[in-house]
Design an enzyme around this catalytic site. Structure first.
Site, PDB file in Angstrom:
ATOM      1  N   HIS A 156       9.124  -1.412   9.257  1.00  0.00           N
ATOM      2  CA  HIS A 156       8.137  -2.285   9.224  1.00  0.00           C
ATOM      3  C   HIS A 156       8.149  -3.234   8.206  1.00  0.00           C
ATOM      4  O   HIS A 156       8.414  -4.477   8.052  1.00  0.00           O
ATOM      5  CB  HIS A 156       6.768  -1.587   9.350  1.00  0.00           C
ATOM      6  N   ASP A 158       0.973  -0.999  -0.120  1.00  0.00           N
ATOM      7  CA  ASP A 158      -0.148  -0.078   0.019  1.00  0.00           C
ATOM      8  C   ASP A 158       0.920   1.183  -0.024  1.00  0.00           C
ATOM      9  O   ASP A 158       0.985   2.193   0.738  1.00  0.00           O
ATOM     10  CB  ASP A 158      -0.851   0.038   1.407  1.00  0.00           C
TER      11      ASP A 158
END
Ligand code: BDR
Ligand code: CA
Length: 311
Positions: A242, A9
């Site tokens: 992340h 995303d």
């Protein structure tokens, strides 16, 4: 061949994950699917194509995916504080030359997993909407995929989007629950480990000193990300890696320590909607459904990440 499908995303740390995966000789990125999450799916797709162009990797097919959560399409918010309005720290750039393929993300996933049975590693670093849609379309893919590495969740630590919920899971909790209960072989790379892995101001400085078009791009966008961390976490000097850590687990699983757990996503709680909850009771007799990362060799990962991206 180690075929990899990346589901993103894009997002600043997604952009780093794409670069890390494409630049890693251990991985063969056979396609990238995009989803809403950090930004709209249109922005995520444009950003993905831009990153690939910057990397000189325009041959990697990009398939555009879901624009909203599967079951609650109106529940959509974008974390502009960390990624900017456009997802890449508000850096401006011309429209990329490349275009997404005509196949939608879920169908593209199904096609690739069927094409390389038991070989494909799916690395999901956004909401799990595309994968849930793919499983609904072709449930057999859960036994045909080699492994699914998910950046998401917060099992033994606080959430980031909500008190208990991590952003990717919170963006589409029903999709995440469907994926976790599907029987697919899942490794969860959650905040439990990703928050221990850092990109620091010194790393950005090293990119600035190398001064290639690509390292200037990396430095500019990650400066924005660190500023988001400074405001949100009062951390003036670093941000978490992340999404790149999920890629690292595909490259070298020995970087993390995993524990098989019985894991659910809370779909009802007022304060805990989207929380990843493990049943840790010794008397729990259910079969574990997710390998949860509980430890990471952060230093070894950070060094490998920087070494790969000094380009
Ligand atoms: C995750 O949420 C997104 O903002 C990041 O790109 C990462 O995938 C971290 O919680
Ligand atoms: Ca992401």
């Amino acid at each position: 061949m180690n075929p990899i499908l990346l589901d993103v995303d894009t997002g600043i740390d997604d952009a780093l994950a794409i670069a890390y995966a494409v630049r890693s000789p251990e991985l063969d990125v056979i396609g990238i699917t995009t989803c809403f999450g950090n930004v709209s799916v249109d922005h995520a797709t444009r950003n993905t194509l831009h990153v690939l162009q910057q990397l000189g990797a325009t041959g990697v097919p990009v398939a555009m995916g879901e624009a909203a959560p599967l079951f609650h399409p109106s529940m959509k918010t974008y974390p502009t504080q960390f990624h900017g309005e456009n997802g890449l720290g508000n850096l401006t750039f011309p429209d990329p030359a490349g275009k997404p393929v005509s196949t939608r993300a879920a169908a593209f996933m199904v096609d690739q997993i069927r094409r390389y049975p038991k070989q494909v590693t799916l690395i999901c670093v956004g909401p799990l909407t595309n994968l849930a849609a793919a499983i609904l379309q072709a449930p057999e893919i859960v036994s045909l995929v080699r492994q699914v590495i998910v950046m998401g969740g917060a099992v033994g630590v606080a959430g980031n989007r909500r008190m208990h919920a991590e952003a990717n899971i919170y963006s589409d909790p029903e999709a995440a629950q469907l994926v976790f209960q599907s029987g697919a072989p899942i490794t969860l790379v959650g905040l439990d480990v990703t928050l221990q892995t850092k990109l620091r101001l010194e790393d950005i400085q090293r990119w600035r000193e190398l001064d290639t078009d690509f390292t200037r791009f990396l430095a500019d966008m990650t400066s924005y990300y660190i500023e988001g961390y400074r405001q949100a976490y009062r951390d003036p000097a670093s941000c978490a890696l992340h999404d790149p850590l999920a890629v690292a687990v595909a490259i070298d699983p020995s970087l993390v320590k995993v524990q098989p757990m019985v894991l659910q996503v809370d779909l009802e709680g007022i304060h805990s909607y989207g929380r990843t909850i493990a049943d840790l009771r010794p008397r729990c007799t259910n079969q574990p459904n997710v390998n949860v990362c509980i430890g990471v060799d952060a230093k070894r990962f950070e060094e490998h990440f920087m070494q790969t991206l000094m380009i």
